[in-house]
Design an enzyme around this catalytic site. Structure first.
Site, PDB file in Angstrom:
ATOM      1  N   GLU A  46      15.414  48.799  22.667  1.00 39.43           N
ATOM      2  CA  GLU A  46      16.456  48.645  21.656  1.00 39.43           C
ATOM      3  C   GLU A  46      15.906  48.268  20.278  1.00 39.43           C
ATOM      4  O   GLU A  46      16.492  48.640  19.267  1.00 39.43           O
ATOM      5  CB  GLU A  46      17.471  47.581  22.105  1.00 39.43           C
ATOM      6  CG  GLU A  46      18.347  47.983  23.272  1.00 39.43           C
ATOM      7  CD  GLU A  46      19.381  49.026  22.888  1.00 39.43           C
ATOM      8  OE1 GLU A  46      19.984  48.897  21.811  1.00 39.43           O
ATOM      9  OE2 GLU A  46      19.563  49.982  23.657  1.00 39.43           O
ATOM     10  N   SER A  65      70.609  29.504  60.508  1.00 34.17           N
ATOM     11  CA  SER A  65      70.575  28.215  61.209  1.00 34.17           C
ATOM     12  C   SER A  65      69.402  27.333  60.797  1.00 34.17           C
ATOM     13  O   SER A  65      69.354  26.158  61.172  1.00 34.17           O
ATOM     14  CB  SER A  65      70.521  28.450  62.719  1.00 34.17           C
ATOM     15  OG  SER A  65      71.698  29.084  63.164  1.00 34.17           O
TER      16      SER A  65
END
Length: 853
Positions: free
Chosen positions: A119, A528
């Site tokens: 780079e 219930s």
């Protein structure tokens, strides 16, 4: 001899008629070339001055509002926030930029060399800008309009990441040029502020390397599942080749391009003398080995993680969870969570099979069939279907005589015997499942059907068949069962009552298909499962006992305001007459519950539900006693956990601790007995518990009596299947009209779990034979067996002020005959003692007599 000519011209006398001017010399004109040269110099000086002025003005203009250069201590880029389970496992990540900042010492030298070589070879010599490279790139890009060329140094790339983070990325040539100039200025400032090592550290923690990876550590994890310091030369070279074009060189999408780029990086390292020839060759020849990125959020416990995310966003804001690197330590026990998910999946599939077969995925013929077969062969090549694995196949033959079907699963030919598809009847909620099993494959399948199958062992199919039918199970190499995507949904919540931790939670069948969390967001009728609230209220407020007689007989209630009449009924339509409160709850009778609610009064019932922790609204009607008011599984679960604690109020928590990126504690809900947190945290939690006395919202004796009754439910009542747990348990089933909703809520001393099962929309019921005890309870049982394996559970402790008395269950009075006696708990002041008044002349049965003492 004549005089020589004078080489110097002499002034000639003026001609006649002219007048001589004395004292004014004549001006010599510069040659044209000289004049042009002088003008050019002046012009160049003017242009130079203008250029300098323009440059100064441009520098000032483009420098305006540039981000401040941070010190290293101030460098706090966005980093990933993590969700960590109670046993230290990563269960979720939240980020916009997946970055983990690591110190320079952890970054390997080979990675740095690879980056510099590929780079920015002059990185250690230049002052932040490669002027020649920048000029070349600018001419090619902006003047010649060639392919965009890079001329940025590592310093400029670092500046770019700072700018993008501060300003965002904008497209367009003019804006790109502006940003390039600003990058250049910022790069010069960075070089002035930091040394080269510090710049490398900034770069390697900020650079984008593809697939959500920002920085070297995130990339090492994403591509290689390792830490950055463990990277090999080949892996370092591959990462170093990514900054220029992360998508183009992606090793997942373009492995050949990634390998070529890696080869370039290795060549540059060799040319710069950073590696030897043999190192280069070995690294180049190796295959590009990367691993799929794990989505721990979706793959671990997505419903749990999403609920935690919502809580954290509510407390700290979305910006902070995405950028600030929070560490969120959650209460989830990963082993229990996996057990919950497995139990839910198996239970859903089983109940879904009982609903019937909704048909194939699709049906294909001719060219369409051939194309699909080719795609499936790529997905499941020969030998790829593992035991227990699910796959999509095409029915190639249906043979009723042999009682089987042949199925092509990619490159594998499988056999689907009738034993693997007997469940595939047409859906009919009125039909009893065992009476509707199919006997011929053609009832469900046809050649060309595209179906979901699962590979199984022959033993599994044999276990499904009677002894006479086992001969229909062939000894084929690949045996399959017919499966389908469940339309049914379910949810599970588990709570440790005494720590408040939620070790497991499941919000549905498939998070990817629907993120709707049925544990928290679905308001469903509890049926219930609401009754323990009613009876605990009566025990607490009306001094009811397990022996209180209630009348199970038809009754009609009329709302005087609306004029509407309501006649509640029991499941099954039968009535028992006078029953004890114990029998009414154990056998889940509706009429006694409604009458108990009437005795309490609707207002007191609503207030009591809120007292014991129900957070959803309760309708001011008697129907609420049998579950007409919708609630969430989460809300009802907290009520049951409170009963397990004998009325002690305690928040149930999904989040144990939250720490910021620097390790500072933001909130702490750790329990003193939590072995996963530091000792100092446990001591602080213990001190806080001592200083803050527990808040009880009901008499512990009332809670114990209620728990004792629910223990009977889980032993001999509608939830008797819970006894298979082999540990003391209490619970309650719940089933709504037409079985649109089925529930089981149950607990041992140390662990609660609640399960709901049903369809998201009440368009079709589960069927008249599906109840909470049949549909939801098996999931509860499977989870609890997994969660409590090798973990003994004590009996429910008896609080002070409770006495046990032998009662005749038929009359609710003191027992006189041992064969009919049952032992019931009473508050000391409420126990029946007047035996003579109840049964003159008959001896009382003592509790110890029933145990032979």
């Amino acid at each position: 001899m004549s005089a020589p000519e004078d080489p110097i011209p002499r002034e000639q006398p003026p001609a006649e008629g002219t007048q001589r001017v004395v004292g004014v010399p004549t001006r010599r004109r510069l040659p044209l070339f000289a004049r042009l040269a002088l003008a050019l110099v002046v012009l160049l000086l003017a242009l130079g001055l203008a250029g300098v002025v323009a440059a100064v003005l441009a520098w000032r203009h483009f420098s305006r509002d540039l981000p401040e250069i941070p010190t290293l201590a101030q460098y706090r880029p966005p980093i990933v926030s993590e969700l960590v389970s109670a046993d230290g496992q990563l269960t979720g990540e939240f980020f916009e930029e997946r970055r983990k900042v690591v110190p320079f010492e952890r970054i390997p030298r080979r990675l740095i060399e690879a980056l510099v070589a590929s780079e920015d070879k002059n990185f250690f010599e230049h002052g932040g800008v490669d002027w020649l490279g920048t000029l070349r790139a600018a001419i090619n890009t902006y003047l010649l309009h060639h392919r965009v060329q890079g001329g940025s140094t590592l310093t400029q790339q670092t500046a770019k990441s700072i700018l993008v983070s501060a300003e965002g990325f904008r497209e367009g040539t003019r804006r790109n040029l502006r940003r390039k100039i600003r990058e250049l200025i910022l790069a010069r400032r960075l070089e002035a502020a930091f040394d080269k090592q510090e710049l490398l550290w900034l770069y390697l923690n900020s650079v984008y390397l593809g697939h959500h990876s920002y920085g070297a550590q995130a990339a090492a994890e994403n591509y290689f599942r390792k830490n950055v310091e463990d990277l090999t030369l080949a892996e370092s070279a591959l990462l170093a080749g990514l900054p220029q074009a992360p998508t183009k060189y992606s090793p997942f999408r373009h492995p050949d391009a990634a390998k070529a780029r890696r080869r370039y990086v290795l060549r540059r390292m060799y040319e710069e003398g950073m590696i030897a020839a043999d190192e280069r060759m070995a690294a180049e020849e190796g295959a590009v080995k990367v691993f799929p990125v794990d989505d721990v959020f979706r793959e671990t416990a997505p419903f749990y993680a999403e609920q935690v995310r919502r809580q954290i966003v509510e407390r700290y804001g979305n910006e902070r969870i995405l950028h600030d690197g929070l560490r969120v330590e959650i209460a989830m026990d990963l082993e229990k969570q996996r057990g919950a998910q497995a139990a839910m999946l198996a239970g859903l599939m089983e109940v879904d099979h009982r609903q019937g077969y909704f048909g194939p995925v699709t049906h294909v013929e001719g060219k369409e069939r051939a194309e699909l077969a080719a795609r499936l062969a790529r997905t499941w090549p020969a030998g790829a279907l593992n035991m227990g694995g699910y796959a999509v196949g095409i029915v190639t033959r249906v043979d009723d005589d042999a009682a089987l079907a042949r199925v092509a699963v990619g490159g594998t030919q499988g056999t689907l015997p009738i034993a693997g598809m007997r469940w595939a009847r047409k859906p009919n909620p009125e039909q009893n499942y065992p009476d509707a099993l199919i006997s011929r494959p053609s009832t469900a399948l046809h050649e060309g059907d595209v179906i979901l199958v699962r590979r199984v062992e022959r033993a599994e199919l044999l276990a499904r068949e009677t002894k006479e039918r086992q001969k229909l199970v062939p000894e084929a190499r690949v045996l399959l069962t017919l499966e389908q995507e469940p339309k049914l949904q379910g949810a599970l919540v588990s709570i440790e009552p005494f720590t408040g931790y939620v070790p497991a939670m499941v919000g549905g069948y498939d998070f990817d298909a629907s993120e709707f969390n049925r544990a928290f967001q679905a308001c469903r009728q509890p049926g219930s499962a609401f009754k323990p609230i009613v009876y605990s209220g009566a025990i607490e407020k009306l001094n009811y006992t397990p022996a209180t007689l209630l009348t199970d007989a038809p009754v009609v209630y009329r709302d005087e305001t609306s004029g509407v009449s309501w006649k509640p009924e029991n499941y099954g339509g039968s009535f028992k007459g006078d029953v004890t409160l114990r029998d009414a709850l154990v056998h889940s009778m509706n009429l006694p519950a409604v009458k108990t609610a009437a005795a309490l009064g609707v207002d007191q019932l609503v207030a009591w539900a809120q007292t014991v922790g129900l957070t959803t609204p309760v309708k001011r009607e008697l129907g609420s006693a049998i579950g007409s008011s919708c609630t969430t599984l989460w809300s009802l679960a907290n009520v049951y956990a409170l009963l397990d604690r004998y009325g002690e109020k305690k928040a149930s928590i999904l989040v144990r601790r939250v720490l910021d990126r620097d390790g500072r504690l933001l909130e702490d809900h750790s329990a003193p007995v939590d072995s996963w947190v530091p000792l100092s945290t446990r001591l602080a939690a213990a001190a806080a518990a001592v200083q803050t006395p527990p808040v009880r919202v009901m008499d512990p004796r009332s809670a114990f009596i209620t728990v004792s009754l629910m223990h009977e439910v889980a032993t001999v009542g509608t939830g008797a299947q819970a006894a298979k747990l082999g540990k003391p348990a209490a619970g309650k089933t719940g089933t709504t009209n037409d079985s649109f909703d089925t529930w089981f809520m149950g607990f041992t001393h140390d662990l609660f779990a609640g399960v709901w099962l049903g369809y998201d929309k009440n368009e079709m019921p589960l069927g008249r034979h599906e109840t909470g005890g049949r549909a939801a309870l098996p999931i509860w049982l499977a989870y609890m067996q997994s969660a409590l394996r090798d973990r003994p559970q004590p009996e429910f402790a008896v609080p002070d002020g409770i006495e046990f008395v032998a009662i005749d269950p038929a009359t609710g009075k003191l027992a006189t005959e041992p064969a009919r006696a049952v032992i019931e708990p009473f508050k000391s002041e409420s126990k029946p003692i007047d035996l003579e008044a109840e049964s003159p002349g008959k001896p009382r049965v003592e509790v110890q007599d029933l145990f032979g003492q």
